[in-house]
Write a protein that holds these residues in place. Sequence first.
Motif, PDB file in Angstrom:
ATOM      1  N   ILE A   1     -32.453  50.130  87.915  1.00  0.00           N
ATOM      2  CA  ILE A   1     -31.994  49.118  87.118  1.00  0.00           C
ATOM      3  C   ILE A   1     -32.093  47.824  88.098  1.00  0.00           C
ATOM      4  N   THR A   2     -31.421  47.919  89.133  1.00  0.00           N
ATOM      5  CA  THR A   2     -31.301  46.739  89.944  1.00  0.00           C
ATOM      6  C   THR A   2     -32.604  46.292  90.616  1.00  0.00           C
ATOM      7  N   THR A   3     -33.545  46.998  90.924  1.00  0.00           N
ATOM      8  CA  THR A   3     -34.795  46.797  91.877  1.00  0.00           C
ATOM      9  C   THR A   3     -35.857  46.548  90.758  1.00  0.00           C
ATOM     10  N   TYR A   4     -35.735  47.217  89.408  1.00  0.00           N
ATOM     11  CA  TYR A   4     -37.106  47.265  88.622  1.00  0.00           C
ATOM     12  C   TYR A   4     -36.775  46.559  87.619  1.00  0.00           C
ATOM     13  N   TYR A   5     -35.553  46.830  86.757  1.00  0.00           N
ATOM     14  CA  TYR A   5     -35.482  46.203  85.374  1.00  0.00           C
ATOM     15  C   TYR A   5     -34.917  44.972  85.410  1.00  0.00           C
ATOM     16  N   GLN A   6     -33.913  44.664  86.025  1.00  0.00           N
ATOM     17  CA  GLN A   6     -33.086  43.296  86.092  1.00  0.00           C
ATOM     18  C   GLN A   6     -34.195  42.109  86.625  1.00  0.00           C
ATOM     19  N   PRO A   7     -34.855  42.573  87.776  1.00  0.00           N
ATOM     20  CA  PRO A   7     -35.681  41.438  88.213  1.00  0.00           C
ATOM     21  C   PRO A   7     -37.109  41.060  87.349  1.00  0.00           C
ATOM     22  N   ILE A   8     -36.950  41.632  86.340  1.00  0.00           N
ATOM     23  CA  ILE A   8     -38.258  41.590  85.430  1.00  0.00           C
ATOM     24  C   ILE A   8     -38.553  40.201  84.967  1.00  0.00           C
TER      25      ILE A   8
ATOM     26  N   THR B   1     -51.874  48.448 109.667  1.00  0.00           N
ATOM     27  CA  THR B   1     -52.957  49.188 109.497  1.00  0.00           C
ATOM     28  C   THR B   1     -54.103  48.926 108.593  1.00  0.00           C
ATOM     29  N   GLY B   2     -54.000  47.745 108.179  1.00  0.00           N
ATOM     30  CA  GLY B   2     -55.313  47.222 107.056  1.00  0.00           C
ATOM     31  C   GLY B   2     -54.923  47.548 105.658  1.00  0.00           C
ATOM     32  N   ARG B   3     -53.804  48.242 105.542  1.00  0.00           N
ATOM     33  CA  ARG B   3     -53.229  48.451 103.926  1.00  0.00           C
ATOM     34  C   ARG B   3     -53.036  47.131 103.503  1.00  0.00           C
ATOM     35  N   LEU B   4     -53.037  46.897 102.435  1.00  0.00           N
ATOM     36  CA  LEU B   4     -52.522  45.869 101.583  1.00  0.00           C
ATOM     37  C   LEU B   4     -50.968  45.869 101.629  1.00  0.00           C
ATOM     38  N   SER B   5     -50.352  44.822 101.266  1.00  0.00           N
ATOM     39  CA  SER B   5     -48.801  44.884 100.942  1.00  0.00           C
ATOM     40  C   SER B   5     -48.742  44.029  99.898  1.00  0.00           C
ATOM     41  N   SER B   6     -47.770  44.281  98.986  1.00  0.00           N
ATOM     42  CA  SER B   6     -47.650  43.193  97.777  1.00  0.00           C
ATOM     43  C   SER B   6     -46.230  43.132  97.549  1.00  0.00           C
ATOM     44  N   ASN B   7     -46.006  41.875  97.412  1.00  0.00           N
ATOM     45  CA  ASN B   7     -44.676  41.044  97.034  1.00  0.00           C
ATOM     46  C   ASN B   7     -44.622  40.076  96.276  1.00  0.00           C
TER      47      ASN B   7
ATOM     48  N   LEU C   1     -45.728  45.404  93.498  1.00  0.00           N
ATOM     49  CA  LEU C   1     -46.310  46.268  92.457  1.00  0.00           C
ATOM     50  C   LEU C   1     -46.721  47.693  93.036  1.00  0.00           C
ATOM     51  N   GLN C   2     -46.465  47.806  94.361  1.00  0.00           N
ATOM     52  CA  GLN C   2     -46.908  49.037  95.160  1.00  0.00           C
ATOM     53  C   GLN C   2     -45.907  50.162  95.051  1.00  0.00           C
ATOM     54  N   ASN C   3     -44.543  49.703  94.694  1.00  0.00           N
ATOM     55  CA  ASN C   3     -43.705  50.740  94.489  1.00  0.00           C
ATOM     56  C   ASN C   3     -42.960  50.789  93.313  1.00  0.00           C
ATOM     57  N   ILE C   4     -43.574  50.636  92.347  1.00  0.00           N
ATOM     58  CA  ILE C   4     -43.110  50.799  90.902  1.00  0.00           C
ATOM     59  C   ILE C   4     -42.764  52.305  90.688  1.00  0.00           C
ATOM     60  N   PRO C   5     -41.623  52.754  90.319  1.00  0.00           N
ATOM     61  CA  PRO C   5     -41.346  54.253  89.902  1.00  0.00           C
ATOM     62  C   PRO C   5     -42.422  54.865  89.182  1.00  0.00           C
ATOM     63  N   ARG C   6     -42.709  55.968  89.778  1.00  0.00           N
ATOM     64  CA  ARG C   6     -43.690  56.846  88.998  1.00  0.00           C
ATOM     65  C   ARG C   6     -43.307  57.278  87.424  1.00  0.00           C
ATOM     66  N   GLY C   7     -44.142  57.691  86.748  1.00  0.00           N
ATOM     67  CA  GLY C   7     -43.767  58.154  85.367  1.00  0.00           C
ATOM     68  C   GLY C   7     -44.100  57.014  84.268  1.00  0.00           C
ATOM     69  N   LYS C   8     -44.693  57.534  83.162  1.00  0.00           N
ATOM     70  CA  LYS C   8     -44.917  56.854  82.159  1.00  0.00           C
ATOM     71  C   LYS C   8     -43.933  56.009  81.718  1.00  0.00           C
ATOM     72  N   GLU C   9     -42.367  56.528  81.579  1.00  0.00           N
ATOM     73  CA  GLU C   9     -41.312  55.709  81.266  1.00  0.00           C
ATOM     74  C   GLU C   9     -41.213  54.346  81.896  1.00  0.00           C
ATOM     75  N   HIS C  10     -41.634  54.390  83.182  1.00  0.00           N
ATOM     76  CA  HIS C  10     -41.204  53.277  83.986  1.00  0.00           C
ATOM     77  C   HIS C  10     -42.639  52.363  83.990  1.00  0.00           C
TER      78      HIS C  10
ATOM     79  N   GLN D   1     -53.909  47.096  92.683  1.00  0.00           N
ATOM     80  CA  GLN D   1     -54.258  48.410  93.834  1.00  0.00           C
ATOM     81  C   GLN D   1     -52.944  48.783  94.561  1.00  0.00           C
ATOM     82  N   VAL D   2     -52.981  50.160  94.555  1.00  0.00           N
ATOM     83  CA  VAL D   2     -51.746  50.799  95.175  1.00  0.00           C
ATOM     84  C   VAL D   2     -52.334  51.648  96.206  1.00  0.00           C
ATOM     85  N   HIS D   3     -52.809  51.162  97.514  1.00  0.00           N
ATOM     86  CA  HIS D   3     -53.100  51.952  98.707  1.00  0.00           C
ATOM     87  C   HIS D   3     -54.487  52.882  98.590  1.00  0.00           C
ATOM     88  N   ASP D   4     -54.180  53.886  97.404  1.00  0.00           N
ATOM     89  CA  ASP D   4     -55.462  54.815  97.350  1.00  0.00           C
ATOM     90  C   ASP D   4     -55.939  54.949  95.686  1.00  0.00           C
ATOM     91  N   SER D   5     -55.250  53.650  94.832  1.00  0.00           N
ATOM     92  CA  SER D   5     -55.672  53.715  93.451  1.00  0.00           C
ATOM     93  C   SER D   5     -55.908  52.328  93.192  1.00  0.00           C
TER      94      SER D   5
END
Length: 662
Positions: A321-328, A358-364, A368-377, A589-593
């Motif tokens: 709720i606090t990290t993903y839904y309220q800030p939408i 390391t050369g990876r991207l970060s996202s802020n 968008l690179q730590n959205i919880p897994r699962g179709k519901e989210h 883009q999320v690192h390997d996807s």
Amino acid sequence: MQKKINNLNQEVFDFFQPINKWPETYSDNLSSVGGTLWHNIYGMDIETEGLNPYDNRFRIISVATSPKPYYSFGSYTLNGFTDDFEFNLFKGLVENPDNILVGHNIKYDINWIRIKFGIDVKCMLFDTMFAQYLIDENIESNSLAELTKMFPDLKGYKDDVNRDDLKRMAKDDVLIYNCKDADASRRLYDYFVPKLKTGGYSGLMTTASMVLPILSKMETRGVYLDKEYANKTQSKLFKEMVQLRYDMVEVAKVSFDPDSYKSLGNVLYNKMGFTATKFTPSGTASTDSEAIGYLVDQAISEQQSQFIDKILDYKKKLKLITTYYQPIERWTRYDGRVHTNYSLGKQRNEESSGGTVTGRLSSNNPNLQNIPRGKEHRGMFRASEGFILLDGDFSQLELRVAAYLSQEPVMMDAFNNGLDIHTAVMADLTKVPYDELVAKLKDDNHKDYETLKNDRVAIKRINFGILYGVQAKRLQRLLRIELGISYDLDYCKELINQWLNKYGKIREWINAQKIQAVANGYVAMPLGQRRRLPQASFDKTKEAAHALAQATNFPVQSLASWICLIGLIILDNYFEEHKDKIDGHIVMQVHDSVTSEIKLLNPNIFTDNSFIHISNQMQLEDIQEDVSKIMEQDTLQYIRDVFGVNINVPLVFETKISERWS
DNA sequence: CTCATAGGCGCG
DNA sequence: AAAGCGCGCCTATGAG
């Protein structure tokens, strides 16, 4: 293939070469310094009213370009360019694929240009901050103010100007300041290019210069977020949390605040009589999920163990709720879409942060690179109207890279034969034939089914853990968290030891990395990126241990990440090439996807000398096949061409088509 | 009130 | 628990 990619074969990195193609001469007045445009390399900088280009209240104050060191030209654009000549000159500059725009954190400026002026950006983007990062990722500050200290005439020119001043400053003062920035970045280009060459960073710098415009496109296009979809999940979560809160207070028999770790710790360890088994760095009893999970063993009643379950459930939902839904609401911009900011290269200064070593991207903003897994989210992110999502990810990319780096024959065989790597490792370690194991893992009637499943999870954990330098103690803990099984410490030691014996080349490679880190103070990956590790030593300190763990992890994570970035370049190029048939855009883009949204265009029908031509319409399956080929093969071809490095382990990129992200 | 830090947790 | 790598971002907490 577009020209800019093909050209890399001949001269990977010749940013030096002047091109005589801009004969226009700027007039010499207050807002410009005379000079002839004759390079194809332009320093660039803009001044803006605010920091967020997606905010409609903010405008671009001025634009400055520098065709060569000590020369720059500025336009005061607060209410648009003063004349069409200036605008078209600038537009031509940015839309010419032969040009290279140089700037400090230049993607930021380019995003403003795209959004406010509606100019498409087709040139390469040379980011001086990224150049500095390649040369030293540990530098305390890579701000423009810091880097320009090397130019005596520019020393301190930024000291007494802050962003708020720019809105009030006189036009000419803004322009002079702006021109100095553009000039500074153009001079930094000349400063960095030889350094990049001698450092062996040319290929990576070129690659980055091609990635940045794509990131800009991804960011400014944004991704559609279905708020109604999110609202449904959110209110469901909210209701469940209210119930959980009520239930928990009921059991605890004392009012407490589960949102407060202090209050939670007090209830668990003082009121309810649990004994803490895990502590925070400051020595207080931990209230994280792991610590609370362990308390199940101590529960003296059904109620107590239910309390544990409920608090864990509650914490999970609170996070969502606090990290993903309220800030939408804050995520979506005026166009109703979500525009993240991807950072390439560690940014260390007051104005910007982000990126990775390391050369990876970060996202802020938002991440968008730590959205919880699962179709519901993840399902809240969906394709734009009329589009569908093409989502793909590399299968076991880092393990494949590790196999390549160490040239470990047994593991390479497994990948070459297309085996499931975790099952293959399990087969190797247990000496059960692979096919037999696969059959047993499918047969849930088999007497050893549960044990085998658990063993596979353990193996999977080691497979990843090894790359991070996991020790037996940590592995034991992880398996307890993941499987709820307490393995013997000696068994865990034995497991790791067996693994490293079986894949002896990986053990050797890991040791070699550590030795190199200690001997040289850095490690390097095959494409040239380095990780400086001044703390690396065989001392028994935590700093030294951390450095050695990084020494083994860096080449793996870094190479995997560059493969994916190169994939972005070629994929974007593919969409560009086939835009008569596909309207395709990379959106995330999320690192390997990689996630794109695509639309099949109607068959193109035209007549020519009374013949009717109908161009073939592509099918989704064709596109999926093409995308997989791009990511699996074209990326490796690029690496052979540009870096002369032959990655002899097959890659697998799996794609799927859907309406929503999942 | 603001600000920095701690604790915590989502992802690859 | 920096002896598992890389991130960003949330709230609580406590100092000023």
